[in-house]
Design an enzyme around this catalytic site. Structure first.
Site, PDB file in Angstrom:
ATOM      1  N   SER A 106      25.572  36.726 -16.034  1.00 33.25           N
ATOM      2  CA  SER A 106      25.723  38.171 -16.220  1.00 33.25           C
ATOM      3  C   SER A 106      26.254  38.831 -14.961  1.00 33.25           C
ATOM      4  O   SER A 106      27.060  39.760 -15.017  1.00 33.25           O
ATOM      5  CB  SER A 106      24.404  38.820 -16.651  1.00 33.25           C
ATOM      6  OG  SER A 106      23.377  38.566 -15.714  1.00 33.25           O
ATOM      7  N   GLU A 107      25.820  38.339 -13.767  1.00 37.12           N
ATOM      8  CA  GLU A 107      26.383  38.807 -12.508  1.00 37.12           C
ATOM      9  C   GLU A 107      26.429  37.686 -11.467  1.00 37.12           C
ATOM     10  O   GLU A 107      25.574  36.792 -11.466  1.00 37.12           O
ATOM     11  CB  GLU A 107      25.577  39.984 -11.915  1.00 37.12           C
ATOM     12  CG  GLU A 107      25.911  41.333 -12.510  1.00 37.12           C
ATOM     13  CD  GLU A 107      24.944  41.721 -13.619  1.00 37.12           C
ATOM     14  OE1 GLU A 107      25.231  42.680 -14.352  1.00 37.12           O
ATOM     15  OE2 GLU A 107      23.909  41.042 -13.755  1.00 37.12           O
ATOM     16  N   THR A 108      27.433  37.780 -10.608  1.00 33.67           N
ATOM     17  CA  THR A 108      27.571  36.937  -9.425  1.00 33.67           C
ATOM     18  C   THR A 108      27.798  37.874  -8.251  1.00 33.67           C
ATOM     19  O   THR A 108      28.559  38.843  -8.368  1.00 33.67           O
ATOM     20  CB  THR A 108      28.763  35.977  -9.575  1.00 33.67           C
ATOM     21  OG1 THR A 108      28.523  35.100 -10.675  1.00 33.67           O
ATOM     22  CG2 THR A 108      28.984  35.158  -8.310  1.00 33.67           C
ATOM     23  N   HIS A 122      19.106  43.373 -10.912  1.00 34.54           N
ATOM     24  CA  HIS A 122      18.690  42.020 -10.518  1.00 34.54           C
ATOM     25  C   HIS A 122      19.627  41.446  -9.451  1.00 34.54           C
ATOM     26  O   HIS A 122      19.162  40.694  -8.581  1.00 34.54           O
ATOM     27  CB  HIS A 122      18.493  41.110 -11.740  1.00 34.54           C
ATOM     28  CG  HIS A 122      19.647  40.282 -12.184  1.00 34.54           C
ATOM     29  ND1 HIS A 122      20.622  40.755 -13.031  1.00 34.54           N
ATOM     30  CD2 HIS A 122      19.980  38.990 -11.910  1.00 34.54           C
ATOM     31  CE1 HIS A 122      21.496  39.796 -13.259  1.00 34.54           C
ATOM     32  NE2 HIS A 122      21.140  38.713 -12.596  1.00 34.54           N
TER      33      HIS A 122
END
Length: 273
Positions: free
Chosen positions: A45-47, A76
Site C-alpha cells: 500500500s505504501e513504500t 502507517h
C-alpha cells in the site's frame, strides 16, 4: 549503489498482523522515477524513502509512494519510517522525533511499546456532496438510512468517513470496487468487542481494503471527537476482514490528537540499486 532496506509491520504488536511497509534508507541519490518504480514493484500500500531533512527543525525527511502515486502524508508510513530510522541509529534532536514530509512537519513520540504521531489538520472537512456520498454508499452496498453521519476527513490522501451504528454492519460490508474506483472510503462504528471501542474499515482508491490506516484514523478521530461521536481516548480495531488484528490507539491532548501503535521489523536487507 545498494541501499539498506527494511520491511516493517505497523499498528500491531504481533508481526504480520498489522500493515506492511517497505522502507529504503539513505535514498537521497534516488530519482523520483526510481522511487515510484520500486514502490510499484513492492506492490505494498505504501513504500517510503528516508532522506536528509531540508528544514532545520526536522530529524529526517520521508517521501511516501503508493504503487500509483506519491502522497504528502500517510499514517502507517509515518510510524513505520520512524521505527526504521530509529532502529538504524537515528538520533532525534529533542525528546520527540520530527518528520518532514509533503504535508509539513509531523511530530512522532515514543510511548513505551508504541510510536504515536500528532495527526495533521484536515485539509478538507465538512459534508460529503450528495452524489459522491450516494456513490460511496452504492459501492459498499448500504442504504442512506443505515448512515449515522458522514464527512470529509482528508488530511492528505483524500479520505471520506462514514459512521454506522454498529460494528456488525461495518464487518458485513462487501465492497464493490468497480463502483468505488478512485475513491477513498473509511467506514467506522462503535464496537463492544474485547479491547477496542471502534471498528474501522478502509477501502482504497486502488481497489483493495487496507489493513491499518493511520491517516484515515487520524481524520476520523478529529471528526468523531469534534462531532461528539467519540471520547477523547479510544482504541480502534482494523483489518479484521482481511485476516489482520491492527490496533490504533487514539487520544486527544489539548489541541493535538495522537494516533499510536506498535511497529515490528519483519525483514532486513539491501536493495539491488
Amino acid at each position: 549503489m545498494a541501499h539498506a532496506f527494511r520491511q516493517v509491520d505497523c499498528f500491531s504488536s504481533t508481526a504480520t498482523k498489522g500493515n506492511a511497509l517497505a522502507v529504503v534508507h539513505d535514498a537521497d541519490d534516488l530519482s523520483t522515477e526510481q522511487m515510484a518504480s520500486f514502490a510499484r514493484w513492492t506492490n505494498l500500500s505504501e513504500t517510503t524513502f528516508l532522506l536528509k531533512p531540508t528544514v532545520s527543525g526536522a530529524d529526517y525527511r520521508v517521501r511516501i509512494f503508493t504503487p500509483l502515486q506519491e502522497l504528502p502524508f500517510a499514517g502507517h508510513p509515518t510510524i513505520g519510517s520512524c521505527h526504521a530510522w530509529l532502529e538504524a541509529g537515528g538520533k532525534p534532536k529533542g525528546d520527540d522525533i520530527v518528520q518532514e514530509c509533503g504535508a509539513g512537519l509531523i511530530t512522532v513520540r515514543r510511548e513505551a511499546e508504541r510510536l504515536a504521531f500528532a495527526t495533521p489538520p484536515l485539509a478538507r472537512s465538512g459534508p460529503v456532496e450528495e452524489a459522491v456520498l450516494q456513490r460511496a454508499l452504492d459501492g459498499i452496498g448500504l442504504a442512506p438510512a443505515s448512515l449515522v453521519d458522514a464527512a470529509w476527513v482528508d488530511n492528505g490522501p483524500g479520505w471520506m468517513g462514514l459512521l454506522l451504528a454498529s460494528s456488525a454492519e461495518v464487518l458485513a460490508i462487501k465492497p464493490d470496487f468497480s463502483i468505488l474506483k478512485g475513491m477513498r472510503v473509511g467506514v467506522v462504528a462503535p464496537s463492544a468487542e474485547g479491547d477496542c471501542e471502534f471498528e474501522v474499515r478502509a477501502f482504497t482508491a486502488a481497489g483493495f481494503e487496507d489493513s491499518a490506516t493511520g491517516s484515515l484514523n487520524g481524520g476520523l478521530a478529529l471528526w468523531l471527537m469534534q462531532a461528539g461521536h467519540a471520547p477523547d481516548q479510544y482504541v480502534a480495531a482494523q483489518g479484521t476482514m482481511v485476516g489482520r488484528a491492527a490496533r490504533l490507539y487514539v487520544r486527544r491532548e489539548g489541541a493535538e490528537t495522537w494516533i499510536g501503535g506498535a511497529v515490528q521489523t519483519v525483514l532486513r536487507g539491501e536493495t539491488a540499486f
